[in-house]
Design a protein around this motif. Structure first.
Motif, PDB file in Angstrom:
ATOM      1  N   ILE A  92      60.268  44.311  10.333  1.00  0.00           N
ATOM      2  CA  ILE A  92      60.827  43.438   9.769  1.00  0.00           C
ATOM      3  C   ILE A  92      60.828  43.496   8.271  1.00  0.00           C
ATOM      4  N   PRO A  93      61.820  44.206   7.639  1.00  0.00           N
ATOM      5  CA  PRO A  93      61.775  44.319   6.110  1.00  0.00           C
ATOM      6  C   PRO A  93      61.767  43.093   5.325  1.00  0.00           C
ATOM      7  N   GLY A  94      61.051  43.040   4.190  1.00  0.00           N
ATOM      8  CA  GLY A  94      61.124  41.532   3.572  1.00  0.00           C
ATOM      9  C   GLY A  94      60.340  40.795   4.052  1.00  0.00           C
ATOM     10  N   VAL A  95      59.554  40.720   5.185  1.00  0.00           N
ATOM     11  CA  VAL A  95      58.398  39.865   5.622  1.00  0.00           C
ATOM     12  C   VAL A  95      57.047  40.535   5.732  1.00  0.00           C
ATOM     13  N   ASN A 155      52.755  36.933   5.717  1.00  0.00           N
ATOM     14  CA  ASN A 155      53.628  35.779   6.070  1.00  0.00           C
ATOM     15  C   ASN A 155      53.892  35.694   7.441  1.00  0.00           C
ATOM     16  N   PHE A 156      54.059  36.697   7.966  1.00  0.00           N
ATOM     17  CA  PHE A 156      54.390  36.907   9.596  1.00  0.00           C
ATOM     18  C   PHE A 156      53.289  36.352  10.276  1.00  0.00           C
ATOM     19  N   ALA A 175      53.090  32.634   9.759  1.00  0.00           N
ATOM     20  CA  ALA A 175      54.336  31.788  10.393  1.00  0.00           C
ATOM     21  C   ALA A 175      53.703  31.468  12.098  1.00  0.00           C
ATOM     22  N   SER A 176      53.347  32.825  12.523  1.00  0.00           N
ATOM     23  CA  SER A 176      52.789  32.865  13.795  1.00  0.00           C
ATOM     24  C   SER A 176      51.621  31.835  14.221  1.00  0.00           C
ATOM     25  N   GLU A 236      52.691  28.226  13.668  1.00  0.00           N
ATOM     26  CA  GLU A 236      53.562  27.713  14.826  1.00  0.00           C
ATOM     27  C   GLU A 236      52.837  27.602  15.959  1.00  0.00           C
ATOM     28  N   VAL A 252      56.180  43.901   7.566  1.00  0.00           N
ATOM     29  CA  VAL A 252      56.070  44.152   9.184  1.00  0.00           C
ATOM     30  C   VAL A 252      56.598  45.461   9.594  1.00  0.00           C
ATOM     31  N   ASN A 253      55.648  46.368   9.789  1.00  0.00           N
ATOM     32  CA  ASN A 253      55.992  47.693  10.371  1.00  0.00           C
ATOM     33  C   ASN A 253      56.841  48.517   9.680  1.00  0.00           C
ATOM     34  N   GLN A 256      47.561  42.246  15.450  1.00  0.00           N
ATOM     35  CA  GLN A 256      48.075  40.936  15.849  1.00  0.00           C
ATOM     36  C   GLN A 256      47.385  40.180  16.784  1.00  0.00           C
ATOM     37  N   LEU A 266      45.701  36.545  16.890  1.00  0.00           N
ATOM     38  CA  LEU A 266      46.083  35.509  17.703  1.00  0.00           C
ATOM     39  C   LEU A 266      45.051  35.028  18.873  1.00  0.00           C
TER      40      LEU A 266
END
Lengths: 410, 248
Positions: free
Chosen positions: B90-93, B97-98, B101-102, B105, B142-143, B158, B162
């Motif tokens: 996920i470029p840019g995140v 931040n990922f 968000a996870s 949520e 991310v990755n 991750q 979680l």
């Protein structure tokens, strides 16, 4: 229907300066843009004029309700040049004091002979604008922020800018067009930038006028040897936005960079046209425009690279990538290469895609609901452009603004 | 914790799972082994709620809930985690931040407030140590540009963040060198406790040298054909899957 140029004939008597009269006459001769013209094939200019904007020079007597607090809240730098309703406002503006930086808030109209209707209109009707000289070897640390604001204005806002950057100088600009009035506003801006030998210029154009915002922009860049010029255009919100960006690379070992991001929702329309003239050898141009299109929006991209016969060893790259969020959004993209030299490296490409189910599933599998997951993926798509913004404060501000427009939180 | 009963699943009118049943209790580690094309990854995807699969028969109960009624993100919010065989970029995140968000949520779904930033960062640093991630990992996308091993370690990271009730590891060992495998297995072993459970889907026995399963299941042609303890894995390594051809 074609618009009648009578409305332009009528204002001729109000124009005093002969150069401006000449430009108005040129505009009349060229006529209003129509969709029959190749360059206007997808953009309906009449729709802007149907909002009832009038053609006249800006009035210097008007007052404004815009406050210093508003400017402070929207600025990231202490270098600011503020225009409200097409008029320069000294009380809100400040610029670093330097013996080799010269600034005037207007341009004398000069002889103009283009074939661009909007450039001629601008020359005929503009009174204010930026005339800025950055002397040789001057390095301006903080970005110079330019604000185009409007309140209580029905006329087309015409501003004409000329920026001259001396040898070895370094300067960054951030231009914000924000609509602060309830009624529609229309900016018609022409900017020319001369970049001298070994100078470095970064110019960020942020178009975020929202509902009722219309903009036509023409920007011309002349680059001398070993100079670097980077123009980033972020079209974030507005009804109709059209950007024409032209680079003439006239000195060897110069580099031109064009980045663009357009974020379209509802019925918004953005038309980006770029032209790079590689006139001499050993230069490079790099161009990446990305679009996010939702609703019933329309994006237009036309990127042309001309490599003249003398421009051997040119390295030119161009890419236009679009993320379609809706079945009713449209993108018209046309990359064009005209190459007259035989030893060059040029590539171009255009894509349109949708959010991949596999990507969405990955985020959902981490507990992120579909709406937020989509928002994050769309943000990620745009971030490739945003992360190239070098002034950190501006980059963060743009990231926040885009997240806000996409309805996501970090 | 998890009860899969007589599950039949098709994709594009082709039946992949053909009467798959499995029961997993808390505290247990189950290994599912089998040759390519027997439906192992389908099982992981169906559990996590990927769209495009048609459940023609059978039930899945998770923590007393009908799992098949939940959307993918609701399953994750309920405590189910899938470590992907092919994690996406996920470029840019950024990773930070990922995961923010996870986690937020998931908290929101339980009516909890977002995690305070300092607490989040502290937890992130702790869990990064667990999978031996470098410091710059927090701010990396991310990755993006991750090696195969880094991506798999990120999945385990991750998972650690979680803290799921049930984790399904879909061929997490594939493409890993021995060091990366040790890190991944170590992460799983440290997270394993009497309240959670793991399903480890794997092709080879070697991961099971590091993660010791309570049960080993052989999956063939869309269902479990044999169940045993960890010695079954060694047996399979030696003899292969040939004997199951006959069952089919």
């Amino acid at each position: 229907m074609n618009l009648d140029t009578d409305i332009l004939e009528k204002i001729m008597p109000t124009i005093k300066n002969s150069h401006q009269q000449h430009s108005l006459q040129n505009a009349i001769n060229i006529g209003f843009p129509t969709m029959k013209q190749e360059e206007w094939k997808y953009t309906y200019y009449n729709k802007i004029l149907q909002q009832g904007f009038s053609f006249k020079t800006a009035e210097h007597t008007q007052t404004s309700s815009i406050t210093k607090e508003f400017i402070d809240a929207n600025a990231t730098s202490s270098n600011r040049i503020v225009f409200i309703n097409g008029i320069f406002h000294n009380e809100f503006s400040s610029l670093v004091n330097h013996p080799k930086i010269n600034f005037w808030n207007s341009n004398n109209a000069t002889e103009s002979n283009t074939v661009e209707f909007l450039v001629e209109i601008n020359n005929a009707l503009s009174t204010d604008g930026i005339f800025l000289e950055i002397g040789d070897h001057v390095i301006v640390d903080e970005p110079i922020e330019i604000f185009y604001l409007s309140d209580n204005n029905q006329a087309i806002i015409n501003l004409k800018n000329k920026i001259i950057v001396g040898k070895n100088a370094q300067v960054k600009f951030a231009e914000y067009a924000i609509n602060t009035q309830q009624a529609p506003t229309y900016n018609n801006i022409v900017t020319s930038i001369n970049v001298a030998e070994n100078a470095n210029v970064e110019f960020y154009k942020i178009q975020d006028g929202g509902a009722g915002f219309y903009s036509t922009d023409n920007t011309f860049v002349q680059q001398a040897a070993k100079s670097v010029c980077n123009i980033t255009t972020l079209s974030l919100s507005g009804e109709i936005i059209r950007n024409v960006l032209q680079f003439d690379i006239n000195g060897e070992r110069a580099a031109a960079h064009m980045n663009g991001l357009y974020l379209l929702q509802q019925n918004e329309h953005v038309d980006n046209r770029t032209l790079v003239n590689h006139n001499v050898a050993n230069c490079e141009s790099f161009e990446l425009y990305k679009g996010i299109l939702g609703g019933t929006s329309t994006g237009v991209f036309n990127g042309k690279i001309v490599v003249k016969q003398a421009a051997q060893k040119t390295n030119a790259f161009q890419s236009n990538r679009n993320l379609m969020l809706s079945n009713d959004a449209n993108i018209y993209t046309k990359p064009q290469l005209e190459i007259f030299a035989d030893d060059v490296k040029c590539s171009h490409g255009a894509t349109s895609s949708q959010i991949e189910d596999s990507e969405l599933f990955y985020l959902q599998a981490r507990g992120i609901g579909k709406t937020t997951a989509r928002g994050l993926l769309v943000f990620a798509f745009g971030e490739e452009i945003v992360e190239m913004i070098k002034p950190e404060a501006l980059k963060i501000r743009m990231e926040k603004r885009i997240a806000e427009l996409l309805n996501i939180e970090f | 914790m998890l009860k899969i009963n007589n599950l039949h699943v098709s994709i594009d009118n082709k039946e992949i799972l053909k009467g798959f049943s499995l029961e997993v209790n808390k505290g247990e580690i189950h290994a599912i082994m089998g040759p390519n094309g027997t439906g192992k990854s389908t099982l992981g995807n169906v559990l996590a709620g990927k769209e495009g699969y048609v459940i023609t028969e059978g039930t899945i109960e998770f923590d007393g809930k009908n799992l098949l009624e939940l959307e993918a993100h609701e399953r994750a919010q309920a405590g189910l985690f899938l470590a992907f065989q092919y994690p996406i970029e996920i470029p840019g995140v950024s990773n930070a931040n990922f995961l923010k968000a996870s986690i937020n949520e998931i908290r929101k779904s339980k009516g909890e407030e977002p995690m305070p930033p300092n607490e989040f960062l502290k937890m992130m640093r702790e869990k990064m140590e667990l999978v031996e991630m470098k410091k710059d990992f927090i701010s990396r996308a991310v990755n993006q540009g991750f090696s195969g091993g880094e991506k798999k370690r990120n999945e385990i990271f991750q998972m650690a963040m979680l803290n799921p009730k049930l984790a399904v590891l879909d061929e997490t060992d594939s493409g890993l060198d021995i060091d990366a495998m040790r890190i991944v297995a170590n992460g799983v072993n440290k997270l394993h406790n009497s309240e959670n459970a793991f399903i480890v889907i794997t092709h080879y026995q070697r991961l099971l040298d590091y993660i010791i399963p309570d049960f080993v299941h052989v999956m063939y042609d869309g269902r479990i054909v044999k169940t045993g303890d960890k010695s079954l894995a060694l047996e399979l390594e030696e003899k292969g899957y040939e004997e199951f051809e006959l069952i089919k």
